[in-house]
Design an enzyme around this catalytic site. Structure first.
Site, PDB file in Angstrom:
ATOM      1  N   LYS A  93      10.965   6.032  15.140  1.00 18.12           N
ATOM      2  CA  LYS A  93      10.609   4.730  14.573  1.00 18.12           C
ATOM      3  C   LYS A  93      11.405   4.488  13.293  1.00 18.12           C
ATOM      4  CE  LYS A  93       5.875   3.196  15.365  1.00 18.12           C
ATOM      5  NZ  LYS A  93       4.534   3.208  14.746  1.00 18.12           N
TER       6      LYS A  93
HETATM    7  C1  E4P Z   1       2.404   0.414  15.363  1.00 16.98           C
HETATM    8  O1  E4P Z   1       3.192   1.124  15.924  1.00 16.98           O
HETATM    9  C2  E4P Z   1       1.799   0.804  14.060  1.00 16.98           C
HETATM   10  O2  E4P Z   1       1.578   2.189  14.030  1.00 16.98           O
HETATM   11  C3  E4P Z   1       0.497   0.174  13.786  1.00 16.98           C
HETATM   12  O3  E4P Z   1      -0.123  -0.400  14.857  1.00 16.98           O
HETATM   13  C4  E4P Z   1       0.170  -0.203  12.394  1.00 16.98           C
HETATM   14  O4  E4P Z   1      -1.095  -0.782  12.347  1.00 16.98           O
HETATM   15  P1  E4P Z   1      -1.874  -1.093  11.020  1.00 16.98           P
HETATM   16  O5  E4P Z   1      -1.630  -2.520  10.658  1.00 16.98           O
HETATM   17  O6  E4P Z   1      -3.296  -0.872  11.414  1.00 16.98           O
HETATM   18  O7  E4P Z   1      -1.399  -0.142   9.975  1.00 16.98           O
END
Ligand code: E4P
Length: 233
Positions: A93
């Site tokens: 990522k």
């Molecule tokens: C996606 O890959 C992220 O890990 C994620 O969904 C972030 O979500 P949040 O807004 O709850 O931190």
């Protein structure tokens, strides 16, 4: 018709991953530094490596995303190469840009996919236009944070729909991941809007499955089932 990929788990919790993987409803896992910290990760790189390998092993050959922890291109490249060396189903990522913006991250995404044969999940995106550029740069996955979009007062479903039609128009192969789930309804509403993948907190899957009226119905069936056999040997 474009085949959907399905539900990913947005967690580093091995027990939750094992639980939902064992019933066959998980198609991958996503993590990020915040998820690892919330999951109680300590012990430095060796511990992170072991934990990510444990996730990768449970869901193999399904994919797991591990996010870089820094914002310097050379170090991000080094981490990306390190992560993919841990297991064959790990992808990397990369945030769409750094804390002050800039093009460097997308340049790295392009180079990882094209020159290093590393699959990239471009993350932290809040709009269809960001995702379109990430897909054009060659990303395998583009992650739109639907819950955060809603938190800003916009309708994430419209953004997902717009992204779906843009990727289809340009025949880009990037898979749309919508994450940042806040409500159970997010899961199907984002699929209906055109997501290939929704990555969700495990607790929402429990809520999606269990219905009070189903409980009551099953209780009635069991009670009547017992009556059917009452008195028989
Ligand atoms: C996606 O890959 C992220 O890990 C994620 O969904 C972030 O979500 P949040 O807004 O709850 O931190």
């Amino acid at each position: 018709m474009r085949p959907l990929v399905g539900v990913f788990l947005d967690t580093s919790d091995l027990a939750e991953i094992q639980k939902f993987h064992s019933i066959g409803i998980v198609r991958g896992v996503t993590t990020n530094p915040t998820i690892l910290v919330k999951g109680g990760m300590t012990g430095g790189w060796k511990a992170i490596e072991q934990h990510c390998q444990a996730i990768a092993k449970i869901i193999h050959p399904l994919p797991v995303s591990i996010e870089v922890t820094v914002n310097q291109p050379q170090e991000m490249l080094r981490q990306a190469q390190l992560f993919v060396s841990w297991a064959s189903n790990i992808n990397v990522k990369i945030p769409i840009h750094g804390p002050q913006g800039g093009l460097e991250n997308l340049r790295l995404v392009h180079s990882l996919e094209r020159d290093h044969d590393i699959r990239v999940n471009v993350t932290a995106m809040m709009s269809a236009q960001q995702c379109l550029l990430a897909a054009m740069a060659g990303a395998t996955y583009v992650s739109l944070f639907g819950g955060r979009v809603n938190n800003m007062g916009y309708d994430s479903r419209l953004e997902v729909r717009r992204l779906r039609s843009l990727l289809d128009m340009f025949q880009l192969s990037a898979k749309i991941i919508v994450g940042s789930t806040r409500e159970i309804l997010n899961i199907i509403e984002w699929f209906e809007a055109g997501a290939d993948i929704v990555t969700t907190a495990p607790s929402l899957l429990d809520g999606m499955l269990i219905h009070p009226y189903s409980k009551e119905t099953v209780q009635q069936f069991l009670a009547d089932g017992a009556r059917l056999h009452a008195g028989s040997a």
